[in-house]
Design a protein around this motif. Sequence first.
Motif, short mmCIF file in Angstrom:
data_model
loop_
_atom_site.label_atom_id
_atom_site.label_comp_id
_atom_site.label_asym_id
_atom_site.label_seq_id
_atom_site.Cartn_x
_atom_site.Cartn_y
_atom_site.Cartn_z
N GLY A 47 1.18 -0.42 -0.17
CA GLY A 47 -0.23 0.40 -0.25
C GLY A 47 0.89 1.63 0.40
N GLU A 48 2.34 1.18 0.58
CA GLU A 48 2.59 2.47 0.12
C GLU A 48 3.50 2.54 -0.84
OE1 GLU A 48 6.04 2.34 3.26
OE2 GLU A 48 5.27 1.78 5.12
N THR A 49 3.79 3.87 -1.94
CA THR A 49 3.60 4.18 -2.65
C THR A 49 5.76 3.85 -3.16
OG1 THR A 49 2.31 5.91 -3.05
CG2 THR A 49 4.62 6.09 -4.19
N VAL A 50 5.92 2.88 -3.63
CA VAL A 50 7.44 2.87 -3.67
C VAL A 50 8.27 3.23 -4.83
CG1 VAL A 50 9.24 0.87 -4.52
CG2 VAL A 50 6.83 0.83 -1.90
N THR A 51 9.15 3.71 -5.49
CA THR A 51 9.76 4.42 -6.39
C THR A 51 10.19 3.03 -8.17
OG1 THR A 51 11.09 5.93 -5.11
CG2 THR A 51 11.98 5.78 -7.05
N THR A 52 10.08 3.23 -8.95
CA THR A 52 10.54 2.03 -9.85
C THR A 52 11.35 0.76 -9.27
OG1 THR A 52 11.64 2.89 -11.15
CG2 THR A 52 9.64 4.09 -11.42
N VAL A 53 11.40 -0.24 -9.87
CA VAL A 53 12.78 -1.25 -9.36
C VAL A 53 13.55 -0.96 -10.18
CG1 VAL A 53 13.03 -3.43 -10.48
CG2 VAL A 53 11.15 -2.73 -9.48
N GLU A 54 13.37 -0.36 -11.12
CA GLU A 54 15.16 0.31 -12.14
C GLU A 54 15.22 1.52 -11.46
OE1 GLU A 54 16.57 -1.89 -14.13
OE2 GLU A 54 14.75 -3.28 -14.13
N ASP A 55 14.77 2.19 -10.38
CA ASP A 55 15.96 3.85 -10.02
C ASP A 55 16.09 3.16 -8.87
OD1 ASP A 55 14.79 5.40 -12.27
OD2 ASP A 55 12.66 6.24 -11.15
N ARG A 56 15.90 2.23 -8.52
CA ARG A 56 15.86 2.11 -6.76
C ARG A 56 17.54 1.33 -7.03
NH1 ARG A 56 12.31 -1.23 -4.15
NH2 ARG A 56 11.53 -2.11 -6.16
N CYS A 57 17.42 -0.13 -7.76
CA CYS A 57 18.27 -0.22 -8.46
C CYS A 57 19.36 0.06 -8.75
CB CYS A 57 17.69 -1.53 -9.22
SG CYS A 57 17.77 -2.95 -8.71
N GLU A 58 19.01 1.22 -9.97
CA GLU A 58 20.17 1.77 -10.38
C GLU A 58 20.82 2.39 -8.80
OE1 GLU A 58 23.16 3.98 -12.40
OE2 GLU A 58 22.10 2.34 -12.82
N MET A 59 19.88 3.14 -8.00
CA MET A 59 19.97 4.15 -6.91
C MET A 59 21.37 2.95 -6.20
SD MET A 59 17.43 6.16 -5.25
CE MET A 59 15.95 5.50 -5.54
N VAL A 60 21.19 1.96 -5.43
CA VAL A 60 22.15 1.23 -5.32
C VAL A 60 23.31 0.90 -5.36
CG1 VAL A 60 21.75 -1.75 -4.13
CG2 VAL A 60 19.19 -0.26 -3.70
N SER A 61 23.32 0.49 -6.85
CA SER A 61 24.00 0.21 -7.84
C SER A 61 25.39 1.60 -7.76
CB SER A 61 24.11 -0.03 -9.13
OG SER A 61 25.50 -0.02 -10.39
N ARG A 62 24.41 2.92 -7.94
CA ARG A 62 25.32 4.03 -7.42
C ARG A 62 26.56 4.01 -5.95
NH1 ARG A 62 23.34 8.78 -11.54
NH2 ARG A 62 23.09 7.74 -13.12
N ALA A 63 25.40 3.88 -5.34
CA ALA A 63 25.71 4.02 -3.68
C ALA A 63 26.94 2.83 -3.38
CB ALA A 63 24.34 3.86 -2.52
N ILE A 64 27.17 1.74 -3.93
CA ILE A 64 28.65 0.65 -3.39
C ILE A 64 28.96 0.70 -4.66
CG2 ILE A 64 26.11 -0.73 -1.99
CD1 ILE A 64 26.26 -2.27 -4.71
N ALA A 65 28.67 1.63 -5.18
CA ALA A 65 29.86 1.18 -6.19
C ALA A 65 31.82 1.14 -5.79
CB ALA A 65 30.08 1.92 -7.69
N ASP A 66 31.93 2.33 -4.59
CA ASP A 66 33.10 2.09 -4.31
C ASP A 66 33.87 1.48 -3.66
OD1 ASP A 66 32.28 3.17 -2.26
OD2 ASP A 66 32.95 4.79 -1.94
N ASN A 67 32.64 0.37 -3.31
CA ASN A 67 32.68 -1.12 -2.43
C ASN A 67 32.76 -1.85 -3.18
OD1 ASN A 67 33.30 -2.55 0.27
ND2 ASN A 67 32.18 -1.23 2.03
#
Length: 199
Positions: A47-67
């Motif tokens: 029931g909660e609004t969630v950002t698209t699957v692709e946007d969330r995957c892309e944000m995670v990918s960018r967040a962890i890129a340097d580790n």
Amino acid sequence: MSRVGLLGGTFDPPHYGHLLAAQEAAWQLELERVLFLPARQNPLKEGETVTTVEDRCEMVSRAIADNPLFELSRLDMDRPPPSYSVDVLRLMHTPDRELFFLVGADILPELPRWHQPHEILRLARLVAINRPESPLPDIAALEAAMPGARERVDLVFIPGVAVSARLLRARVAAGQPIHYLTPPAVERYIQERGLYRID
């Protein structure tokens, strides 16, 4: 036997609290890697609004890129909903891999209500991440509800980072800065895509 951490969540958006929890768990428990598993649909947040699957995957990918310890897994994203932790653990479980399922310590009281909680504890060690401002989790209560759970739970204490995805979404919607709350690459992506804005 390899030791692999699994950090699931909506990551809407990912923030330094997620990264710090994963890093501390990897260090304290000697994990070889930590997989970030964005959930397609969290059954506890229906029931909660969630950002698209692709946007969330892309944000995670960018967040962890340097580790180099961190890796994005689309395992849960590419399955039909709902996202039950036990299903992901079954898919990840192999005889030569020990799984460590990272969760916030605040969810321990809810664990008995999860889908197949005993199977979760059979497939993986549960790593309860506890922030300094949080009360200690009541392991005795969990043990009373799920006998044997105590032996399958590890506590990891992290330095205080009072940030949540809900806070970041609210700040963006209100036009407030999120700099130093999430990695710069995630902040840029949110701005570029116009995420969380109320128009």
